[in-house]
Scaffold this motif. Sequence first.
Motif, PDB file in Angstrom:
ATOM      1  N   PRO A 269       0.733  -1.183   0.069  1.00 19.49           N
ATOM      2  CA  PRO A 269       0.051  -0.154  -0.209  1.00 19.49           C
ATOM      3  C   PRO A 269       0.762   1.182  -0.041  1.00 19.49           C
ATOM      4  CG  PRO A 269       0.108  -1.113   2.181  1.00 19.49           C
ATOM      5  CD  PRO A 269       0.903  -2.003   1.128  1.00 19.49           C
ATOM      6  N   ALA A 270       0.309   2.326  -0.520  1.00 20.15           N
ATOM      7  CA  ALA A 270       1.037   3.646  -0.525  1.00 20.15           C
ATOM      8  C   ALA A 270       0.948   4.026   0.884  1.00 20.15           C
ATOM      9  CB  ALA A 270       0.241   4.624  -1.534  1.00 20.15           C
ATOM     10  N   PRO A 271       1.745   5.078   1.197  1.00 19.25           N
ATOM     11  CA  PRO A 271       2.017   5.500   2.618  1.00 19.25           C
ATOM     12  C   PRO A 271       0.228   6.296   3.027  1.00 19.25           C
ATOM     13  CG  PRO A 271       3.534   6.642   1.263  1.00 19.25           C
ATOM     14  CD  PRO A 271       2.887   5.423   0.466  1.00 19.25           C
ATOM     15  N   VAL A 272      -0.451   5.664   3.720  1.00 20.72           N
ATOM     16  CA  VAL A 272      -1.442   6.342   3.933  1.00 20.72           C
ATOM     17  C   VAL A 272      -1.602   6.451   5.605  1.00 20.72           C
ATOM     18  CG1 VAL A 272      -3.075   6.124   2.073  1.00 20.72           C
ATOM     19  CG2 VAL A 272      -2.680   4.236   3.737  1.00 20.72           C
ATOM     20  N   PRO A 273      -2.273   7.478   6.163  1.00 21.67           N
ATOM     21  CA  PRO A 273      -2.393   7.660   7.466  1.00 21.67           C
ATOM     22  C   PRO A 273      -2.605   6.593   8.018  1.00 21.67           C
ATOM     23  CG  PRO A 273      -3.533   9.529   6.280  1.00 21.67           C
ATOM     24  CD  PRO A 273      -2.924   8.645   5.306  1.00 21.67           C
ATOM     25  N   ALA A 274      -2.351   5.917   9.306  1.00 20.29           N
ATOM     26  CA  ALA A 274      -2.581   4.894  10.066  1.00 20.29           C
ATOM     27  C   ALA A 274      -4.065   4.899  10.457  1.00 20.29           C
ATOM     28  CB  ALA A 274      -1.825   4.794  11.412  1.00 20.29           C
ATOM     29  N   SER A 275      -4.832   5.959  10.555  1.00 18.83           N
ATOM     30  CA  SER A 275      -6.101   6.027  11.109  1.00 18.83           C
ATOM     31  C   SER A 275      -7.009   5.585   9.877  1.00 18.83           C
ATOM     32  CB  SER A 275      -6.506   7.310  11.355  1.00 18.83           C
ATOM     33  OG  SER A 275      -6.585   8.297  10.240  1.00 18.83           O
ATOM     34  N   THR A 276      -6.625   5.346   8.712  1.00 20.73           N
ATOM     35  CA  THR A 276      -7.492   4.762   7.391  1.00 20.73           C
ATOM     36  C   THR A 276      -7.100   3.423   7.236  1.00 20.73           C
ATOM     37  OG1 THR A 276      -5.910   5.573   5.945  1.00 20.73           O
ATOM     38  CG2 THR A 276      -7.869   7.073   6.524  1.00 20.73           C
ATOM     39  N   GLY A 277      -6.336   2.702   7.989  1.00 26.55           N
ATOM     40  CA  GLY A 277      -6.066   1.330   7.929  1.00 26.55           C
ATOM     41  C   GLY A 277      -7.350   0.610   7.812  1.00 26.55           C
ATOM     42  N   ALA A 278      -7.117  -0.687   7.306  1.00 22.49           N
ATOM     43  CA  ALA A 278      -8.359  -1.453   7.397  1.00 22.49           C
ATOM     44  C   ALA A 278      -8.946  -1.923   8.705  1.00 22.49           C
ATOM     45  CB  ALA A 278      -8.138  -2.784   6.731  1.00 22.49           C
ATOM     46  N   ARG A 279      -8.023  -2.073   9.813  1.00 21.74           N
ATOM     47  CA  ARG A 279      -8.603  -2.353  10.924  1.00 21.74           C
ATOM     48  C   ARG A 279      -9.189  -1.159  11.476  1.00 21.74           C
ATOM     49  NH1 ARG A 279      -3.851  -5.845  13.730  1.00 21.74           N
ATOM     50  NH2 ARG A 279      -4.479  -6.995  11.880  1.00 21.74           N
ATOM     51  N   ALA A 280      -8.880  -0.077  11.381  1.00 23.82           N
ATOM     52  CA  ALA A 280      -9.260   0.980  12.012  1.00 23.82           C
ATOM     53  C   ALA A 280     -10.843   1.316  11.221  1.00 23.82           C
ATOM     54  CB  ALA A 280      -8.438   2.638  11.536  1.00 23.82           C
ATOM     55  N   VAL A 281     -10.840   1.008  10.042  1.00 20.85           N
ATOM     56  CA  VAL A 281     -12.291   1.106   9.417  1.00 20.85           C
ATOM     57  C   VAL A 281     -13.171   0.213  10.009  1.00 20.85           C
ATOM     58  CG1 VAL A 281     -13.296   0.715   7.067  1.00 20.85           C
ATOM     59  CG2 VAL A 281     -11.082   2.320   7.324  1.00 20.85           C
ATOM     60  N   TRP A 282     -12.504  -0.959  10.304  1.00 18.94           N
ATOM     61  CA  TRP A 282     -13.499  -2.064  10.618  1.00 18.94           C
ATOM     62  C   TRP A 282     -14.106  -1.707  12.104  1.00 18.94           C
ATOM     63  CZ3 TRP A 282     -17.026  -5.490  10.046  1.00 18.94           C
ATOM     64  CH2 TRP A 282     -17.447  -6.153  11.013  1.00 18.94           C
ATOM     65  N   ARG A 283     -12.928  -1.135  12.867  1.00 21.41           N
ATOM     66  CA  ARG A 283     -13.542  -0.573  14.118  1.00 21.41           C
ATOM     67  C   ARG A 283     -14.791   0.744  14.116  1.00 21.41           C
ATOM     68  NH1 ARG A 283      -8.505  -0.846  16.112  1.00 21.41           N
ATOM     69  NH2 ARG A 283      -7.652   1.252  15.778  1.00 21.41           N
ATOM     70  N   LYS A 284     -14.382   1.345  13.288  1.00 22.51           N
ATOM     71  CA  LYS A 284     -15.392   2.703  12.967  1.00 22.51           C
ATOM     72  C   LYS A 284     -16.589   2.059  12.605  1.00 22.51           C
ATOM     73  CE  LYS A 284     -12.373   6.618  12.016  1.00 22.51           C
ATOM     74  NZ  LYS A 284     -12.066   7.257  10.534  1.00 22.51           N
ATOM     75  N   LEU A 285     -16.630   1.166  11.573  1.00 22.80           N
ATOM     76  CA  LEU A 285     -17.778   0.536  10.864  1.00 22.80           C
ATOM     77  C   LEU A 285     -18.618  -0.261  11.749  1.00 22.80           C
ATOM     78  CD1 LEU A 285     -19.179   0.419   8.154  1.00 22.80           C
ATOM     79  CD2 LEU A 285     -18.135  -1.999   7.962  1.00 22.80           C
ATOM     80  N   ARG A 286     -18.093  -0.818  13.031  1.00 20.47           N
ATOM     81  CA  ARG A 286     -18.607  -1.478  13.990  1.00 20.47           C
ATOM     82  C   ARG A 286     -19.412  -0.765  14.831  1.00 20.47           C
ATOM     83  NH1 ARG A 286     -14.456  -5.833  16.441  1.00 20.47           N
ATOM     84  NH2 ARG A 286     -14.426  -4.031  17.886  1.00 20.47           N
ATOM     85  N   ARG A 287     -19.037   0.584  15.125  1.00 21.12           N
ATOM     86  CA  ARG A 287     -19.825   1.407  15.777  1.00 21.12           C
ATOM     87  C   ARG A 287     -21.073   1.885  15.020  1.00 21.12           C
ATOM     88  NH1 ARG A 287     -15.075   4.606  18.254  1.00 21.12           N
ATOM     89  NH2 ARG A 287     -14.969   5.414  16.223  1.00 21.12           N
ATOM     90  N   GLU A 288     -21.136   1.744  13.849  1.00 21.54           N
ATOM     91  CA  GLU A 288     -22.199   2.349  13.269  1.00 21.54           C
ATOM     92  C   GLU A 288     -23.202   1.134  13.075  1.00 21.54           C
ATOM     93  OE1 GLU A 288     -22.310   5.027  10.663  1.00 21.54           O
ATOM     94  OE2 GLU A 288     -20.224   5.647  11.130  1.00 21.54           O
ATOM     95  N   ARG A 289     -24.332   1.434  14.139  1.00 20.63           N
ATOM     96  CA  ARG A 289     -25.006   0.403  14.349  1.00 20.63           C
ATOM     97  C   ARG A 289     -26.095  -0.040  13.165  1.00 20.63           C
ATOM     98  NH1 ARG A 289     -29.322   1.517  18.440  1.00 20.63           N
ATOM     99  NH2 ARG A 289     -28.051   3.233  18.655  1.00 20.63           N
ATOM    100  N   ALA A 290     -26.559   0.956  12.250  1.00 22.30           N
ATOM    101  CA  ALA A 290     -27.338   0.615  11.096  1.00 22.30           C
ATOM    102  C   ALA A 290     -26.302  -0.038   9.927  1.00 22.30           C
ATOM    103  CB  ALA A 290     -27.883   2.142  10.565  1.00 22.30           C
ATOM    104  N   ALA A 291     -25.238   0.348  10.055  1.00 20.36           N
ATOM    105  CA  ALA A 291     -24.311  -0.306   8.977  1.00 20.36           C
ATOM    106  C   ALA A 291     -24.112  -1.854   9.112  1.00 20.36           C
ATOM    107  CB  ALA A 291     -22.779   0.460   8.907  1.00 20.36           C
TER     108      ALA A 291
END
Lengths: 322, 330
Positions: free
Chosen positions: A14-36
């Motif tokens: 992967p290209a250097p991207v901020p750590a906060s947008t990594g797959a695991r971080a996205v999954w963590r955020k997604l898990r907080r979205e109840r509707a999603a």
Amino acid sequence: MTTEALAADEIGPPAPVPASTGARAVWRKLRRERAAMVGLAVVVLLILVAVAAPLLTAIEGQDYTTYHDTLLNSARGGVPTGDLGGIGGAHWLGVEPQTGRDLFARVVYGARVSLAVAISATVLQLLIGLAVGLTAGLAGRIADGVLSRFTDLILAFPSLIFSIALLGIVPQSFPRPVLLVLVLALFGWAGTARIARGQALTLKTRDYVAAARLAGGGGFRLARREILPGLAAPVITYAALMVPGNIIAEAGLSFLGVGINPPTPSWGQMLSAATTWFGGDPMYVFVPGVLLFVTVLSFTLLGDGLRNALDPRSTNLSRRAE
Amino acid sequence: MARYLLKRVLGALVVLLVLSAVVYLIFYALPGNPAQLVCGPKTCQADQLHRIEVGLGLDQPIWLQYWHFLVGIVAGRTYSGGPEVIHCAAPCLGYSYQTGEPVTGLLLDRLPVSLSLIVGGFVIWVTVGVALGVLSALRRGRAVDRIATGLTLAGNSTPVFLVGLLLLIVFCVYLRWLPFPGYQALTVNPLLWAQNLILPWVALSVVSAAVYTRLTRTSMLETLSEDHIRTFRAYGLPERRVIGRHALRGALTPLITIGTIDLATSLTGTTLTESLFGLPGLGQLLVSSVRNIDLPVVVGVTLLAGAVIVVANAAADVLYSVADRRVALA
């Protein structure tokens, strides 16, 4: 987000991207979205049902082609006998009016068609859109001019009308689901192309891309290794919301009689048949209708959730709203 | 401004030309032998087929046929199939294989039906959508906003034919408030016209209002957070005036573009609604002509749809630049 999705596509490091947008971080955020998460659960369930359609109908002991004349009330024009369209232990969702075919088997097999067509069309739309958009963004001004005009043309095209006309005129011997995927893809890639082009133009000027270019990388390799990873977030978000659009489009075309042909069942086709029965047998509208609604809604919820999880800005906005 | 307009019109013409070529070539190249289609189900003798081919110019190379087709639209054309000579006045789109009627006339017959449907629907969906969007932006995060968001999501997830079927079940079967719709011309009886169109209007509006609610909400929130709105508030302008005069204006400008294009797309994009409610509009004409492989009608409807969309796109750009003076015409 990049790592996981890209590893699956074998796109390289992967290209250097901020750590906060990594797959695991996205999954963590997604898990907080109840509707999603509800959307995701229903989507997974629907895919399982579609895959296991033969198994499920075998358990029920029915299939989608057998006529059951004995279950119909001929005095009332052929509506199913019994309450709620003949729902019972033998026919879990009742039977079709006039033919008596098992509705459960028909909607389950309909889910197969619907999901397969919508997902394949989305994949094809993404591939075409990425190819056109990246070429336009990276291959110089002439290519950009031509491809961007072409994209505009497709966006301004009366696509529904054209799809209906095309589907009606291509000979019936051509396999319909494949044709549907092709027609949906033909008009559905332009949005992705626009996003891909815009992102490519922005990313092209970033330092890390410039560095890669200086290091001797160019053309296809540059696009694949440096630009594509940066594109993943917006494109995945967009794709998640393309699926429900494709489901509705397939249902609409089948409703008009130019989509999936009988005897293969599809939800749109069933709703079309239901237009002559809604007075005597409303269940015939509700069963495929509710399923269609729930499917589209679930994909939309999942897509919205992904957008919030992938786009830090929109996450902030929604949080501020609460 | 004049130069911009000229450029825009020329651009639109090029797009139209490309569109017509693509549509014409695809549809005339695809389905085998058009002369056989003119004959219909009855079997034609070889010499009859040949006469039809010569009369319609189908024996010529396809690019030449396309050229004659274009000339016909601009200047009219003359068909001479054997003894009789038919003149088709501009804009000539040919004759239906099925009924022999001129395609231009067929389109004009169906136009009022589609117009009735979309204009009524448009008024409802814009009114409801904008009102709900503004309301939910002003009450962000409160109950109204949540309900509006839920409704938007539901409306977005329901195909128009499903909404229509549910409306029919509720209002025609259970409540029996309305008869099953059938089209009545406005000029004959305005009351019956509206009564018959109310369900199609509502069905059409549910999906589109959802889109407008979301757009208005986003746009309104964006405008409310802009500096000039804060300045107005700081000056002590009454809130009603800040919102009613300044915020609304800024928030609704982007909707002009979308509204114009939507109106154009709907003209033929209401095929599903027309099909469900049995309204004899352009969409239904297309579906029936596709079913009969009535090529001139298919090409006619498709081209009309394309032309309207291309013109609307250009019009939307101009309108937008007039409404929002910050946009420079390039």
